[in-house]
Write a protein that holds these residues in place. Structure first.
Motif, PDB file in Angstrom:
ATOM      1  N   ASP A 296       0.806  -1.223   0.000  1.00  0.00           N
ATOM      2  CA  ASP A 296       0.000   0.000   0.000  1.00  0.00           C
ATOM      3  C   ASP A 296       0.840   1.275   0.000  1.00  0.00           C
ATOM      4  O   ASP A 296       0.559   2.217  -0.740  1.00  0.00           O
TER       5      ASP A 296
ATOM      6  N   HIS B 217      -6.028   5.497   6.339  1.00  0.00           N
ATOM      7  CA  HIS B 217      -6.218   4.264   5.580  1.00  0.00           C
ATOM      8  C   HIS B 217      -7.578   4.178   4.878  1.00  0.00           C
ATOM      9  O   HIS B 217      -7.701   3.502   3.852  1.00  0.00           O
TER      10      HIS B 217
ATOM     11  N   MET C 298      -6.573   7.008   1.455  1.00  0.00           N
ATOM     12  CA  MET C 298      -6.244   5.986   0.447  1.00  0.00           C
ATOM     13  C   MET C 298      -7.366   5.868  -0.588  1.00  0.00           C
ATOM     14  O   MET C 298      -8.528   5.718  -0.217  1.00  0.00           O
TER      15      MET C 298
ATOM     16  N   ARG D  82     -10.135   4.513  -2.840  1.00  0.00           N
ATOM     17  CA  ARG D  82     -10.907   3.273  -2.750  1.00  0.00           C
ATOM     18  C   ARG D  82     -12.106   3.306  -3.687  1.00  0.00           C
ATOM     19  O   ARG D  82     -12.617   4.373  -4.048  1.00  0.00           O
TER      20      ARG D  82
ATOM     21  N   ILE E 217      -9.410  -1.254  -2.565  1.00  0.00           N
ATOM     22  CA  ILE E 217      -8.423  -0.259  -2.988  1.00  0.00           C
ATOM     23  C   ILE E 217      -8.513  -0.070  -4.506  1.00  0.00           C
ATOM     24  O   ILE E 217      -8.520  -1.032  -5.268  1.00  0.00           O
TER      25      ILE E 217
END
Length: 420
Positions: free
Chosen positions: A179, A203, A207, A209, A215
């Motif tokens: 990641d 997260h 991040m 998504r 992800i």
């Protein structure tokens, strides 16, 4: 390499043993090693020299002068860093700068991981440190200092003990990360010594998504333009760190090179080296991929990439782990009941869809609920011995098979596009 047997390392932190994998004579077996295989470890003098040759910062010997209280944060057993080899020269440098044992404490940078035990501290730091210095586990739930928010909206909550010190040192390693691109650098701060709210926001919100929580961006090996890491860097700079020491490690968990300094420029320089050192030319379209999760056997998800990359459609993946502790407990995403877990639980269950058909798990220390870290529950099969694995696969491939073995896949990576 063409072989009908491959010797792989197992049981990182638990005796560091080896296991001989044997294959039928009519199978074609390729061992895929990283370019840095066999690199020799640094001795004490070279370690000390490289630690005090910083990138982007003054030497530690200079920074430490006049400091009152020092903290050394270090990673846990989910990382192969041989911290106990790095600490002695660091303490020597601090002593010569006037910072003595009574001014130093250690904090395990756990992020959302469970607390380390006394035995684990001794494995990581050495008996002498545990017996003679205060060592603390980071607590992501309380005893945190509020430092505001990052430009991405991440709430910045940092370890109280860490913030109380005027000399802050981090020790970790630079290895591939699915990641964050690569582990190391300022990642020792986020997720290492910040609060659960900080980590969850970084997260889950920062991040990229998809709507279902999976992800949406491939960031394995990506350190530039990586939103997760960029936010972590900003948070770390607000929290503050004076000196970061990162190791490049070989397949035996030994330090072969040190990148020290500000944790930012020093990290990016280390990644340049790491991308070449850990690079492994992958086999493609094989019938069977064998991924040995050493040396991060307690976080098997970091070692699945060869299965996705090398295995043909409807082929077989074999994932090997020998961790008596099982898979590491993450308070952020671990399952705490039948259909619920930490705040990141639902997202953590979204493994990339695999084209290969079956996952064979060789794990003498398996727990049923660990299965989902390796592959889908309905197409994963458990084995206690290599003989039982090969007996099953030999029945599926009586006329021969093409096999790729990645002997320490959790620190290996494919040659990334910019390096081809």
């Amino acid at each position: 390499m063409q072989n009908h047997s491959v010797n792989i390392p197992i049981r990182a932190w638990f005796g560091d043993q080896s296991l001989l994998l044997t294959f039928p004579k009519n199978w074609s077996v390729q061992e895929c090693r990283m370019d840095g295989h066999g690199a020799k470890p640094l001795g004490y003098d070279e370690l000390r020299k490289q630690i005090d040759e910083p990138i982007g910062a003054k030497p530690l010997s200079s920074i430490a002068k006049g400091k009152k209280q020092a903290v050394i944060v270090f990673d846990d057993l989910t990382r192969p860093t041989p911290v106990k080899d790095i600490v002695p020269p660091v303490l020597d440098i601090l002593a010569k700068a006037g910072v003595g044992p009574g001014q130093i404490r250690f904090i395990s940078a756990l992020g959302t991981h469970r607390a380390m035990t006394r035995d684990e501290w001794a494995k990581k730091l050495g008996e002498d440190i545990v017996e003679n210095y205060p060592v603390y586990n980071h607590n992501a739930h309380e005893h945190l200092v509020d430092l505001g928010k990052s430009s991405s909206g991440t709430p910045i909550l940092a370890n109280r003990e860490y913030m109380s010190c005027d000399l802050r040192i981090g020790i970790g390693c630079i290895i591939p990360h699915v990641d964050a691109g690569f582990s190391g650098g300022l990642k020792i701060i986020l997720p290492g010594v910040v609060g659960m709210k900080t980590i969850n926001y970084n997260h889950m919100k920062v991040m990229p998504r998809n709507p279902d929580g999976s992800i949406s961006e491939f960031t394995f090996g990506k350190v530039y333009g990586n939103k997760l890491r960029d936010d972590a860097h900003e948070v770390a700079r607000k929290v503050g760190i004076d000196y970061k020491i990162d190791a490049i490690v070989n397949e035996k968990r030994e330090t072969v090179k040190i990148y020290a300094g500000d944790g930012f420029d020093s990290f990016y320089e280390g990644v340049k080296f790491g991308k070449k050192f850990y690079a492994t030319m992958p086999a493609l379209g094989v019938d069977i991929t064998v991924s040995n999760t050493f040396p991060i056997e307690n976080e098997a998800g970091k070692a699945l990439w060869p299965c996705y990359l090398s295995t043909r459609e409807d082929g077989d993946a074999v994932v090997i782990t020998h961790s008596p502790d099982g898979q590491i407990h993450h308070y952020g995403n671990t399952r705490f009941g039948t259909e619920y877990g930490g705040e990141q639980f639902a997202m953590a269950r979204k493994l990339p869809r695999a084209s290969y058909g079956r996952t064979h798990i060789l794990n003498p220390f398996h727990a049923k609920m660990d299965t989902e870290y390796f592959g889908p529950m309905d197409s994963s099969f458990l084995y206690k011995t290599w003989d039982s694995v090969i007996s099953k696969l030999a029945g599926q491939y009586p006329d021969g098979a093409k096999v790729a073995v990645y002997p320490y896949s959790s620190i290996q990576c494919p040659p990334f596009p910019e390096d081809l």
